[in-house]
Design a protein around this motif. Structure first.
Motif, mmCIF file in Angstrom:
data_model
loop_
_atom_site.group_PDB
_atom_site.id
_atom_site.type_symbol
_atom_site.label_atom_id
_atom_site.label_comp_id
_atom_site.label_asym_id
_atom_site.label_seq_id
_atom_site.Cartn_x
_atom_site.Cartn_y
_atom_site.Cartn_z
ATOM 1 N N THR A 1 0.838 -1.190 0.000
ATOM 2 C CA THR A 1 0.000 0.000 0.000
ATOM 3 C C THR A 1 0.879 1.249 0.000
ATOM 4 O O THR A 1 1.819 1.347 0.796
ATOM 5 N N VAL A 2 0.587 2.184 -0.893
ATOM 6 C CA VAL A 2 1.369 3.413 -1.006
ATOM 7 C C VAL A 2 1.084 4.298 0.201
ATOM 8 O O VAL A 2 -0.068 4.630 0.489
ATOM 9 N N GLU A 3 2.144 4.666 0.915
ATOM 10 C CA GLU A 3 2.008 5.525 2.099
ATOM 11 C C GLU A 3 2.397 6.972 1.809
ATOM 12 O O GLU A 3 1.785 7.895 2.343
ATOM 13 N N HIS A 4 3.406 7.166 0.975
ATOM 14 C CA HIS A 4 3.881 8.532 0.727
ATOM 15 C C HIS A 4 4.570 8.578 -0.630
ATOM 16 O O HIS A 4 5.278 7.636 -1.022
ATOM 17 N N ILE A 5 4.324 9.656 -1.356
ATOM 18 C CA ILE A 5 4.975 9.882 -2.651
ATOM 19 C C ILE A 5 5.804 11.146 -2.515
ATOM 20 O O ILE A 5 5.261 12.258 -2.467
ATOM 21 N N GLY A 6 7.102 10.989 -2.407
ATOM 22 C CA GLY A 6 7.998 12.125 -2.289
ATOM 23 C C GLY A 6 8.608 12.483 -3.633
ATOM 24 O O GLY A 6 8.302 11.887 -4.666
ATOM 25 N N TRP A 7 9.510 13.459 -3.610
ATOM 26 C CA TRP A 7 10.179 13.860 -4.844
ATOM 27 C C TRP A 7 11.342 12.940 -5.185
ATOM 28 O O TRP A 7 11.809 12.944 -6.320
ATOM 29 N N ARG A 8 11.795 12.141 -4.233
ATOM 30 C CA ARG A 8 12.887 11.208 -4.508
ATOM 31 C C ARG A 8 12.480 9.759 -4.284
ATOM 32 O O ARG A 8 12.857 8.888 -5.055
ATOM 33 N N LEU A 9 11.704 9.499 -3.256
ATOM 34 C CA LEU A 9 11.317 8.137 -2.897
ATOM 35 C C LEU A 9 9.799 8.031 -2.766
ATOM 36 O O LEU A 9 9.125 8.997 -2.421
ATOM 37 N N THR A 10 9.316 6.834 -3.044
ATOM 38 C CA THR A 10 7.929 6.487 -2.764
ATOM 39 C C THR A 10 7.930 5.384 -1.716
ATOM 40 O O THR A 10 8.610 4.370 -1.882
ATOM 41 N N THR A 11 7.180 5.578 -0.647
ATOM 42 C CA THR A 11 7.126 4.615 0.444
ATOM 43 C C THR A 11 5.934 3.689 0.245
ATOM 44 O O THR A 11 4.800 4.151 0.133
ATOM 45 N N VAL A 12 6.224 2.383 0.186
ATOM 46 C CA VAL A 12 5.193 1.355 0.030
ATOM 47 C C VAL A 12 5.232 0.465 1.262
ATOM 48 O O VAL A 12 6.293 -0.069 1.609
ATOM 49 N N ARG A 13 4.100 0.321 1.940
ATOM 50 C CA ARG A 13 4.003 -0.550 3.110
ATOM 51 C C ARG A 13 3.575 -1.943 2.634
ATOM 52 O O ARG A 13 2.463 -2.140 2.163
ATOM 53 N N THR A 14 4.484 -2.929 2.735
ATOM 54 C CA THR A 14 4.177 -4.282 2.288
ATOM 55 C C THR A 14 3.144 -4.916 3.216
ATOM 56 O O THR A 14 2.869 -4.423 4.305
ATOM 57 N N PHE A 15 2.608 -6.066 2.791
ATOM 58 C CA PHE A 15 1.537 -6.689 3.559
ATOM 59 C C PHE A 15 2.040 -7.356 4.834
ATOM 60 O O PHE A 15 1.220 -7.745 5.671
ATOM 61 N N ASP A 16 3.347 -7.507 4.982
ATOM 62 C CA ASP A 16 3.887 -7.955 6.270
ATOM 63 C C ASP A 16 4.328 -6.767 7.118
ATOM 64 O O ASP A 16 5.116 -6.920 8.044
ATOM 65 N N GLN A 17 3.795 -5.562 6.759
ATOM 66 C CA GLN A 17 3.960 -4.329 7.538
ATOM 67 C C GLN A 17 5.386 -3.799 7.549
ATOM 68 O O GLN A 17 5.770 -3.073 8.458
ATOM 69 N N ARG A 18 6.171 -4.128 6.553
ATOM 70 C CA ARG A 18 7.513 -3.556 6.422
ATOM 71 C C ARG A 18 7.489 -2.410 5.419
ATOM 72 O O ARG A 18 6.854 -2.526 4.370
ATOM 73 N N PRO A 19 8.161 -1.287 5.714
ATOM 74 C CA PRO A 19 8.212 -0.194 4.738
ATOM 75 C C PRO A 19 9.203 -0.509 3.619
ATOM 76 O O PRO A 19 10.311 -0.980 3.865
ATOM 77 N N LEU A 20 8.790 -0.244 2.400
ATOM 78 C CA LEU A 20 9.630 -0.452 1.225
ATOM 79 C C LEU A 20 9.811 0.897 0.540
ATOM 80 O O LEU A 20 8.833 1.529 0.123
ATOM 81 N N TYR A 21 11.063 1.351 0.442
ATOM 82 C CA TYR A 21 11.374 2.654 -0.145
ATOM 83 C C TYR A 21 11.854 2.448 -1.581
ATOM 84 O O TYR A 21 12.910 1.859 -1.815
ATOM 85 N N VAL A 22 11.067 2.916 -2.539
ATOM 86 C CA VAL A 22 11.340 2.700 -3.956
ATOM 87 C C VAL A 22 11.732 4.027 -4.588
ATOM 88 O O VAL A 22 10.970 5.002 -4.511
ATOM 89 N N PRO A 23 12.911 4.126 -5.230
ATOM 90 C CA PRO A 23 13.262 5.365 -5.947
ATOM 91 C C PRO A 23 12.255 5.637 -7.057
ATOM 92 O O PRO A 23 11.816 4.708 -7.763
#
Length: 413
Positions: free
Chosen positions: A223-245
């Motif tokens: 689930t997308v949590e935040h869309i920044g200018w450098r990174l997009t934060t995706v919260r995986t279904f096991d509740q770990r944050p995934l930071y995608v450039p």
């Protein structure tokens, strides 16, 4: 105006003959600071009262303007009061710090104005995305992108104006930026790629905050949590944050299951070959059940057909779509559909098939048992199975020995 006030204060100071000059200046400065605090308090209360009054009106922007201007207005009063006190002190002091009064005042004005604009942008962002204040609230991702861009423009413009106020040439700064932009571009190409990737996300909007996204090209799902200018934060279904450039989203395929209109049920159900005579009725009842199901979208494709003679079953394909797109509710609907299909199959006395195997022998199986002392039978069995014949011979010899021992014991008695 400031000059007149300064002359008036200077006259007051000179009229005090009982105190020394330092004390007189200190009293006047204290009076100015105290007056500034009083005026600031009054301004804060007045704006607060106006904000409370206008909160009952239907216009939302007057509340935003008053709330955004409240603290900067108090800061402006303090800035003006401290400047007057510093000007009074500068008349009787040669300290270097007082020579920067004009510059500090101008930079302070710029800071107060920028602070007001930033607060106004923030208040506008809250209004545009609030379902309580707007009948049709705007998309959070779009509003957030415009808000970030507006704040960046305000800050950059303020910095350039402040530099011009401090005596720096803006044209020289811009020229330096143009020459150094190439070097900075090569050195920070990944950063720029992420920046433009974020810009493309805000422009094309393949997903927004709160969407469930996944990529078949990368191990990205959540689930997308935040869309920044450098990174997009995706919260995986096991509740770990995934930071995608952000640059990654310009080169990979992204699925957005949150925007699906329906969820699909696709199952293959097999019944026994013995129930082939009931196949047509079972298929017809399953189709009728799905067409009348309250959770099935009959406007989408609906297929129920006998499709294959499988190895140990007659296969029925069930292909349909649910009205809901919620993951948990979808599985509840699917469970209900499968249970109803099971009841239909059982209602015809049929059964759901499972893997079986039937072995057919051309002449049947004949079991031969040899009698004790029957040599001919033993020879036939030995021809059929040499190992079994040898075992049978040993067993027979043991039985003969036991019989002989029993006869000898009888004769002795």
């Amino acid at each position: 105006m400031i000059g007149d006030v300064t002359a008036m204060v200077n006259g007051w100071i000179q009229s005090f003959d009982l105190l020394s000059q330092g004390w007189r200046v200190g009293i006047v400065v204290f009076a100015l600071v105290f007056g500034t605090a009083t005026v600031a308090y009054i301004v804060s209360k007045v704006i607060g009262a106006l904000e409370h009054k206008f909160s009952n009106t239907k216009n939302l922007w007057d509340d935003a303007v008053l709330h955004a201007a409240r603290k900067p207005a108090v800061a402006f009063v303090w800035l003006q009061g401290v400047y007057w006190a510093a000007e009074v002190a500068h008349r009787y002091s040669q300290a270097e710090i007082f020579k920067a009064n004009e510059t500090i005042l101008e930079v302070g004005f710029i800071w107060v104005f920028v602070w007001t604009l930033l607060r106004l942008i923030k208040e506008g962002e809250k209004i545009l995305i609030s379902p309580l204040k707007m009948k049709t609230p705007m998309d959070y991702t779009t509003v957030n992108a415009v808000s970030k861009l507006s704040r960046a423009v305000v800050i950059i413009t303020a910095v350039l104006i402040a530099m011009q106020t401090l005596g720096y040439s803006i044209s020289g700064v811009l020229a330096f930026g143009g020459l150094g932009g190439v070097a900075v571009g090569f050195a920070a190409k990944d950063l720029l790629a992420n920046f433009f990737g974020g810009f493309i996300i805000h422009l094309d909007r393949p997903f927004k905050v709160g969407d469930w996204v996944r990529s078949p090209d990368r191990n990205i799902e959540g689930t997308v949590e935040h869309i920044g200018w450098r990174l997009t934060t995706v919260r995986t279904f096991d509740q770990r944050p995934l930071y995608v450039p952000n640059a990654a989203f310009t080169t990979i395929a992204v699925e957005n299951p949150s925007r699906m209109r329906n969820r699909r049920i696709s199952e293959t159900i097999g019944i026994r070959y013995a129930d082939v005579s009931q196949m047509a009725d079972i298929v017809q009842d399953i189709r009728s059940m799905l067409e009348n199901h309250e959770e099935i979208d009959t406007s989408q494709t609906l297929i129920v057909n006998f499709v294959a003679f499988n190895a140990s079953s007659l296969d029925i394909m069930v292909y349909t779509f649910t009205k809901t797109t919620q993951w948990v509710h979808f599985h509840e609907v699917k469970q209900n559909v499968l249970l109803r299909i099971s009841e239909i199959i059982e209602g015809y006395g049929a059964e759901v098939a499972f893997p079986t195997r039937t072995l057919h022998l051309p002449g049947g199986v004949r079991l031969a048992s040899a009698k004790a002392g029957d040599d001919e039978g033993g020879r036939d069995q030995a021809q059929g199975d040499e190992a079994s014949g040898q075992a049978e011979s040993v067993r027979q010899s043991r039985q003969t020995t036991r019989v002989g021992d029993q006869d000898e014991a009888g004769e002795a008695e």
